[in-house]
Design a protein around this motif. Structure first.
Motif, PDB file in Angstrom:
ATOM      1  N   GLU A 258       4.273  11.151  14.006  1.00 26.05           N
ATOM      2  CA  GLU A 258       3.577  10.074  15.347  1.00 26.05           C
ATOM      3  C   GLU A 258       4.869  11.071  16.461  1.00 26.05           C
ATOM      4  O   GLU A 258       6.291  10.064  16.400  1.00 26.05           O
ATOM      5  CB  GLU A 258       3.121   9.455  14.948  1.00 26.05           C
TER       6      GLU A 258
ATOM      7  N   LYS B 130       6.078   3.217   1.878  1.00 24.47           N
ATOM      8  CA  LYS B 130       6.006   4.593   0.783  1.00 24.47           C
ATOM      9  C   LYS B 130       6.333   4.460  -0.305  1.00 24.47           C
ATOM     10  O   LYS B 130       5.830   4.468  -1.803  1.00 24.47           O
ATOM     11  CB  LYS B 130       7.148   5.216   1.529  1.00 24.47           C
TER      12      LYS B 130
ATOM     13  N   ASP C 196      -1.041   3.038   4.136  1.00 25.39           N
ATOM     14  CA  ASP C 196       0.577   3.171   5.388  1.00 25.39           C
ATOM     15  C   ASP C 196       1.408   2.469   5.241  1.00 25.39           C
ATOM     16  O   ASP C 196       1.682   2.190   6.569  1.00 25.39           O
ATOM     17  CB  ASP C 196      -0.524   3.600   7.103  1.00 25.39           C
TER      18      ASP C 196
ATOM     19  N   MET D 240       5.972   3.381  14.798  1.00 26.10           N
ATOM     20  CA  MET D 240       4.994   3.697  13.373  1.00 26.10           C
ATOM     21  C   MET D 240       3.869   3.882  13.316  1.00 26.10           C
ATOM     22  O   MET D 240       3.097   3.308  12.831  1.00 26.10           O
ATOM     23  CB  MET D 240       6.164   3.628  12.927  1.00 26.10           C
TER      24      MET D 240
ATOM     25  N   ASP E 293      -1.039   8.759   4.841  1.00 22.90           N
ATOM     26  CA  ASP E 293       0.246   9.197   6.511  1.00 22.90           C
ATOM     27  C   ASP E 293       1.322   8.942   5.073  1.00 22.90           C
ATOM     28  O   ASP E 293       2.124   8.549   4.433  1.00 22.90           O
ATOM     29  CB  ASP E 293       0.182   7.975   7.143  1.00 22.90           C
ATOM     30  N   ASN E 294       2.583   9.659   6.100  1.00 21.55           N
ATOM     31  CA  ASN E 294       4.122  10.270   6.001  1.00 21.55           C
ATOM     32  C   ASN E 294       4.117  10.464   4.211  1.00 21.55           C
ATOM     33  O   ASN E 294       5.407  10.418   3.981  1.00 21.55           O
ATOM     34  CB  ASN E 294       4.582   8.563   5.941  1.00 21.55           C
TER      35      ASN E 294
HETATM   36 MG   LIG Z   1       2.731   5.642   8.714  1.00 19.71          MG
END
Ligand SMILES: [Mg+2]
Ligand SMILES: O=C(NCCO)c1cc(-c2ccc(F)cc2)cc(O)c1O
Length: 214
Positions: free
Chosen positions: A199, A144, A141, A40, A169-170
């Motif tokens: 990714e 979440k 990151d 990740m 991110d994400n």
């Molecule tokens: Mg990430």
């Protein structure tokens, strides 16, 4: 061999990357995770968006939430102006141990302070610990579900200045819906979505860049 995925990534880096050459360490992680086993890291496609934001902001103080193996830590640190500092927070001791060694292999440990612990406990200590005032860039990151509470905590701790950039991110995969709703609807942020891919996979993901307006 190597008991954990981070350990196997570290071993591959130690066996293939050029000591002191951050770009060769970044490439080694990307080739391992693209060809041998997924991990990740922010990766090379989203990594180019991260690079562009770092170069645009030219930050003196950077905070990273979620170190993992130190891949994005390296991408940021290698682009910092002299005298700038990157503080990265990691909850998982094993990840932090591996990241320290990967950062060492890249020769980037002098620009980076890696702290192990819960971001919620560490964030309130940062001003005093580093004699600093505001962050210029925050790369988010980590877990979440922690994106939103930690953003609110950064506001409460007066660690964001008018113009501070948050890059998350994400925001599509795995997703951070509450965070997205907050930064896109709060009058205190100007937010913009950068579409990309998860990714090493052909799956949609993206990064949200949000400028704090003070
Ligand atoms: Mg990430
Ligand atoms: O949890 C994450 N980070 C915090 C670790 O302490 C994370 C997860 C994923 C991911 C996982 C599983 C899947 F199926 C898809 C995505 C991707 C990422 O880039 C991430 O940063």
């Amino acid at each position: 061999s190597g008991k954990s995925r981070p350990m196997r990534i570290l071993q591959y880096v130690q066996n293939t990357a050029v000591q002191g050459d951050a770009n060769s360490v970044i490439s080694a992680v990307d080739s391992y995770c693209a060809n041998v086993e997924w991990a990740m890291n922010v990766g090379d496609k989203k990594g180019e968006i991260l690079d562009a934001v770092v170069l645009d902001v030219r930050p003196r103080w950077v905070l990273e939430l979620g170190t993992y193996c130190g891949y994005s830590t390296m991408r940021i640190a290698r682009l910092l102006p002299p005298g700038a500092r990157l503080i990265t927070l990691e909850m998982n001791h094993h990840y932090a141990q591996v990241a320290k060694q990967i950062l060492g292999h890249a020769g980037l440990d002098s620009q980076v302070d890696l702290l192990v612990g819960a971001s919620s406990a560490l964030i309130p200590q940062l001003k005093k610990k580093f004699d600093m005032d505001k962050f210029d860039l925050v790369f988010i990151d980590h877990w979440k579900t922690s994106y939103l509470p930690d953003t609110k905590l950064l506001e409460e701790c007066d660690l964001l200045a008018s113009g501070t950039v948050l890059l998350a991110d994400n925001v599509t995969c795995p997703g951070a819906p509450e965070y997205l709703h907050y930064v896109r609807n709060s009058p205190r942020y100007k937010s913009l979505y950068f579409p990309s891919q998860l990714e090493y996979l052909r799956v949609e993901d993206g990064m949200e860049k949000s400028v704090f307006l003070g």
